[in-house]
Design an enzyme around this catalytic site. Structure first.
Site, PDB file in Angstrom:
ATOM      1  N   GLY A 229      -7.501   5.634  -8.613  1.00 15.27           N
ATOM      2  CA  GLY A 229      -6.970   5.025  -7.403  1.00 15.27           C
ATOM      3  C   GLY A 229      -6.370   3.668  -7.706  1.00 15.27           C
ATOM      4  O   GLY A 229      -5.862   3.432  -8.808  1.00 15.27           O
ATOM      5  N   SER A 230      -6.453   2.774  -6.746  1.00 16.13           N
ATOM      6  CA  SER A 230      -5.774   1.487  -6.886  1.00 16.13           C
ATOM      7  C   SER A 230      -6.554   0.546  -7.808  1.00 16.13           C
ATOM      8  O   SER A 230      -7.780   0.638  -7.929  1.00 16.13           O
ATOM      9  CB  SER A 230      -5.621   0.843  -5.509  1.00 16.13           C
ATOM     10  N   VAL A 233      -9.291  -1.499  -5.806  1.00 17.23           N
ATOM     11  CA  VAL A 233     -10.585  -0.838  -5.592  1.00 17.23           C
ATOM     12  C   VAL A 233     -11.297  -0.636  -6.926  1.00 17.23           C
ATOM     13  O   VAL A 233     -12.522  -0.812  -7.022  1.00 17.23           O
ATOM     14  CB  VAL A 233     -10.409   0.504  -4.833  1.00 17.23           C
ATOM     15  N   GLY A 234     -10.543  -0.315  -7.972  1.00 13.15           N
ATOM     16  CA  GLY A 234     -11.137  -0.150  -9.299  1.00 13.15           C
ATOM     17  C   GLY A 234     -11.897  -1.397  -9.741  1.00 13.15           C
ATOM     18  O   GLY A 234     -12.999  -1.310 -10.289  1.00 13.15           O
ATOM     19  N   GLU A 251      -9.268   5.076 -13.676  1.00 13.64           N
ATOM     20  CA  GLU A 251      -7.884   5.492 -13.908  1.00 13.64           C
ATOM     21  C   GLU A 251      -7.059   4.822 -12.808  1.00 13.64           C
ATOM     22  O   GLU A 251      -7.148   5.217 -11.659  1.00 13.64           O
ATOM     23  CB  GLU A 251      -7.840   7.024 -13.756  1.00 13.64           C
ATOM     24  N   CYS A 285       0.651   7.854 -10.560  1.00  8.61           N
ATOM     25  CA  CYS A 285       0.306   6.695 -11.393  1.00  8.61           C
ATOM     26  C   CYS A 285       1.246   6.609 -12.585  1.00  8.61           C
ATOM     27  O   CYS A 285       1.455   5.534 -13.135  1.00  8.61           O
ATOM     28  CB  CYS A 285      -1.151   6.739 -11.815  1.00  8.61           C
TER      29      CYS A 285
HETATM   30  P1  NAP Z   1      -7.480   3.589  -2.964  1.00  5.78           P
HETATM   31  O1  NAP Z   1      -7.750   2.767  -1.766  1.00  5.78           O
HETATM   32  O2  NAP Z   1      -7.829   3.021  -4.289  1.00  5.78           O
HETATM   33  O3  NAP Z   1      -8.279   4.974  -2.753  1.00  5.78           O
HETATM   34  C1  NAP Z   1      -8.628   5.870  -3.768  1.00  5.78           C
HETATM   35  C2  NAP Z   1     -10.004   6.480  -3.436  1.00  5.78           C
HETATM   36  O4  NAP Z   1     -10.992   5.451  -3.392  1.00  5.78           O
HETATM   37  C3  NAP Z   1     -10.065   7.161  -2.071  1.00  5.78           C
HETATM   38  O5  NAP Z   1     -10.982   8.219  -2.128  1.00  5.78           O
HETATM   39  C4  NAP Z   1     -10.606   6.062  -1.182  1.00  5.78           C
HETATM   40  O6  NAP Z   1     -11.219   6.561  -0.014  1.00  5.78           O
HETATM   41  C5  NAP Z   1     -11.606   5.407  -2.109  1.00  5.78           C
HETATM   42  N1  NAP Z   1     -11.904   4.005  -1.807  1.00  5.78           N
HETATM   43  C6  NAP Z   1     -11.177   3.108  -1.070  1.00  5.78           C
HETATM   44  N2  NAP Z   1     -11.814   1.931  -1.013  1.00  5.78           N
HETATM   45  C7  NAP Z   1     -12.974   2.069  -1.709  1.00  5.78           C
HETATM   46  C8  NAP Z   1     -14.075   1.211  -2.005  1.00  5.78           C
HETATM   47  N3  NAP Z   1     -14.111  -0.065  -1.577  1.00  5.78           N
HETATM   48  N4  NAP Z   1     -15.096   1.684  -2.746  1.00  5.78           N
HETATM   49  C9  NAP Z   1     -15.072   2.944  -3.209  1.00  5.78           C
HETATM   50  N5  NAP Z   1     -14.072   3.815  -2.952  1.00  5.78           N
HETATM   51  C10 NAP Z   1     -13.033   3.378  -2.221  1.00  5.78           C
HETATM   52  O7  NAP Z   1      -6.004   4.037  -2.987  1.00  5.78           O
HETATM   53  P2  NAP Z   1      -5.095   4.420  -1.699  1.00  5.78           P
HETATM   54  O8  NAP Z   1      -5.404   3.519  -0.556  1.00  5.78           O
HETATM   55  O9  NAP Z   1      -5.215   5.849  -1.449  1.00  5.78           O
HETATM   56  O10 NAP Z   1      -3.687   4.052  -2.262  1.00  5.78           O
HETATM   57  C11 NAP Z   1      -3.349   2.677  -2.370  1.00  5.78           C
HETATM   58  C12 NAP Z   1      -2.704   2.393  -3.688  1.00  5.78           C
HETATM   59  O11 NAP Z   1      -3.537   2.848  -4.781  1.00  5.78           O
HETATM   60  C13 NAP Z   1      -1.415   3.106  -3.928  1.00  5.78           C
HETATM   61  O12 NAP Z   1      -0.356   2.494  -3.302  1.00  5.78           O
HETATM   62  C14 NAP Z   1      -1.337   3.062  -5.437  1.00  5.78           C
HETATM   63  O13 NAP Z   1      -0.877   1.818  -5.866  1.00  5.78           O
HETATM   64  C15 NAP Z   1      -2.750   3.239  -5.873  1.00  5.78           C
HETATM   65  N6  NAP Z   1      -3.058   4.630  -6.223  1.00  5.78           N
HETATM   66  C16 NAP Z   1      -3.074   4.972  -7.525  1.00  5.78           C
HETATM   67  C17 NAP Z   1      -3.345   6.281  -7.889  1.00  5.78           C
HETATM   68  C18 NAP Z   1      -3.373   6.716  -9.296  1.00  5.78           C
HETATM   69  O14 NAP Z   1      -3.143   7.884  -9.567  1.00  5.78           O
HETATM   70  N7  NAP Z   1      -3.712   5.847 -10.250  1.00  5.78           N
HETATM   71  C19 NAP Z   1      -3.571   7.236  -6.919  1.00  5.78           C
HETATM   72  C20 NAP Z   1      -3.551   6.858  -5.574  1.00  5.78           C
HETATM   73  C21 NAP Z   1      -3.305   5.552  -5.258  1.00  5.78           C
HETATM   74  P3  NAP Z   1     -10.458   6.683   1.400  1.00  5.78           P
HETATM   75  O15 NAP Z   1      -9.000   6.710   1.134  1.00  5.78           O
HETATM   76  O16 NAP Z   1     -10.970   7.944   1.973  1.00  5.78           O
HETATM   77  O17 NAP Z   1     -10.872   5.503   2.197  1.00  5.78           O
END
Ligand code: NAP
Ligand code: MG
Length: 485
Positions: A229-230, A233-234, A251, A285
């Site tokens: 994910g982002s 959050v990572g 990742e 990503c």
């Molecule tokens: P995100 O907020 O990082 O979410 C990814 C996962 O983590 C989702 O299951 C999300 O749950 C969960 N999450 C969110 N906040 C969390 C926390 N504080 N603790 C633990 N888990 C948490 O990403 P997104 O909002 O979907 O996308 C935002 C940005 O992330 C994108 O614009 C992009 O830059 C990046 N992203 C990167 C990848 C990649 O392949 N590396 C993939 C997706 C997004 P919920 O969504 O159900 O709340």
């Protein structure tokens, strides 16, 4: 909304509605139609899931790895049987075009089979002992409960990479999928359920990341966190994991670049760039978001990129003629719009795209954005440095090979880089010099294969890899055994 599907959790082999009744809607981003609703979990639900996983681990870790692998063969077959249903639902729920959805389902099938093979490998070492009548070896052992937290852009494959690896290694799992793709996660969980794994080995918990995801990271009985994910959050998760001394594999994002040298085949380069910039509407990503081109061929390359980009059909991903679908959610659309404005304010010039697309009339609510090419971007501009995660390509001029590599490496990210050149000399230097976990030569930035380590350097991750056996490094413990005979 009489037929609305409500999604509960899958815990200890059964479906349970969470104790709270607050819901989150899953929406089709191509039409804004509500497809279903998940009931958001709270800490009690998380405790139940972790407890079921912990309980099942006791027996699961003792099941021989080749037998654990048999479940993955079965899962591959079950996914194959429901391939159409899975692909269609993926396109409905997050907007990617149907051919990409089929591609993702096929990757899941292939990965299940690849990891099943690991059931008979997962090699340790035997080395000559320094003392007489002694055997010494290392073996991999499962760690315990693995929390898998996954995003919406690849609803199935990113979960399969994590869960299949955890499973064959003998761990038990709590999966927290992204809320935006809850229905895909539910269907995949139903398919997993049909494989008759022992109850509690895989549990799926729905709910927001900031509650459920965070609670999993803090939970004393979760030993490993694997997350895609982002970067934001990572970093939060890494802090939590660090404090509790948990293992964590991250990742994260990228600002992936394609370098085009003056000797390159420009038609080949333009095709590769356009494919990797706009597949999944740039929400990958590994999407190409920077082109770094030698000045002497910049204009010729731009003409080719723009010509190919203008040919792309944008629309509902279910339509087989469409090349680029909608963005996945409103927040993605807002981010793309914000960054295109920032790029223009910084002095970038739009060569094509740069606006939201409103379709005829049945698709008017869709989150469509026209594939965008921006030139005159300077290496320090925000559009050259920050991840957009949308269909936006920034073109930057380089003086020569050294300058191009320096620009590539100026990013805080280091996931995927590519170079187009016909020079053996520069191709091999690039493979050595580019600060990226993935380097492509005469190919765009996203075309990874199963069986090879996938992951990034710098802020694209924390040093771990997935999609290959290297993922066992976070999913298993090494044990060293000395036997005197
Ligand atoms: P995100 O907020 O990082 O979410 C990814 C996962 O983590 C989702 O299951 C999300 O749950 C969960 N999450 C969110 N906040 C969390 C926390 N504080 N603790 C633990 N888990 C948490 O990403 P997104 O909002 O979907 O996308 C935002 C940005 O992330 C994108 O614009 C992009 O830059 C990046 N992203 C990167 C990848 C990649 O392949 N590396 C993939 C997706 C997004 P919920 O969504 O159900 O709340
Ligand atoms: Mg959605």
């Amino acid at each position: 909304m009489a037929n609305l599907e409500y999604v509960g959790n899958y815990i200890n082999g059964e479906w349970r509605l969470p104790v709270d009744r607050e819901v989150f809607n899953s929406v089709n981003p191509s039409t804004s139609e509500v497809l279903g609703a998940i009931v958001l979990s709270n800490s009690t639900d998380v405790d139940e899931a972790v407890s079921a996983a912990k309980q099942s681990f006791r027996a699961w870790r003792l099941v021989p790895a080749p037998k654990r692998a048999d479940y993955l063969w079965l899962l591959a077959e079950r996914v194959q049987e429901r391939r159409d249903e899975l692909a269609k639902l993926m396109t409905l729920e997050m907007g990617k075009v149907i051919s990409e959805s089929y591609g993702e389902v096929d990757v899941v099938i292939q990965f299940c089979k690849y990891m099943a093979g690991e059931g008979r490998r997962m090699y340790g070492q035997t080395v000559p002992a320094g003392s007489p009548d002694r055997m010494i070896m290392t073996v991999r052992e499962p760690v315990g409960v693995v929390a898998c937290i996954t995003p919406w852009n690849f609803p199935l494959s990113l979960a399969a990479y994590k869960m299949c690896t955890a499973l064959v290694a003998g761990n038990s799992i709590v999966w927290k999928p992204a809320s935006d793709v809850a229905l895909c996660a539910k269907l995949f969980t139903e398919i997993i359920d049909s494989c008759d794994l022992p109850a509690g080995v895989i549990n799926t918990v729905f709910g927001s990341g900031s509650t459920v995801g965070s609670q999993l990271a803090e939970h004393p009985d979760v030993s490993v966190i694997v997350f895609t994910g982002s970067t934001e959050v990572g970093k939060k998760l890494a802090k939590q994991a660090g404090y509790h001394l948990k293992r964590i594999a991250l990742e994260l994002g990228g600002k992936n670049a394609v370098i085009v040298l003056a000797d390159a085949d420009l038609d080949l380069a333009a095709a590769g760039i356009v494919r990797s910039a706009y597949a999944t509407s740039g929400q990958r990503c590994t999407a190409a978001s920077r082109v770094i081109v030698e000045a002497s061929v910049q204009q010729a390359l731009e003409q080719r990129i723009v010509a190919l980009t203008r040919k792309l059909q944008i629309g509902n991903g279910l339509d087989a003629d469409v090349h680029v679908g909608s963005l996945a959610n409103n927040s993605q659309l807002a981010t793309v719009q914000r960054y295109v404005k920032i790029a223009q304010d910084e002095g970038g010039h739009i060569l094509c795209g740069g606006h939201r697309l409103v379709m005829e009339p049945w698709q008017t609510q869709g989150l469509y954005y026209s594939p965008t090419v921006i030139t005159d971007v300077q290496r320090h501009h925000r559009i050259a440095q920050e991840e957009v995660f949308g269909p936006v390509l920034a073109i930057i001029t380089a003086q020569d090979y050294e300058d191009a590599v320096a620009i590539n490496n100026e990013s805080v990210y280091g996931l995927s880089s590519s170079i187009y050149t016909n020079s053996l000399h520069y191709a091999n230097r690039a493979a050595r010099d580019l600060e990226s976990g993935l380097v492509y030569i005469n190919n765009g930035t996203s075309n990874a294969e199963i069986g090879l380590a996938f992951g990034g350097l710098k802020q694209s991750g924390n040093g771990h890899r997935e999609v290959a056996y290297q993922a066992f490094d976070v999913m298993t413990e090494w044990k060293t055994v000395y036997t005197n005979y």
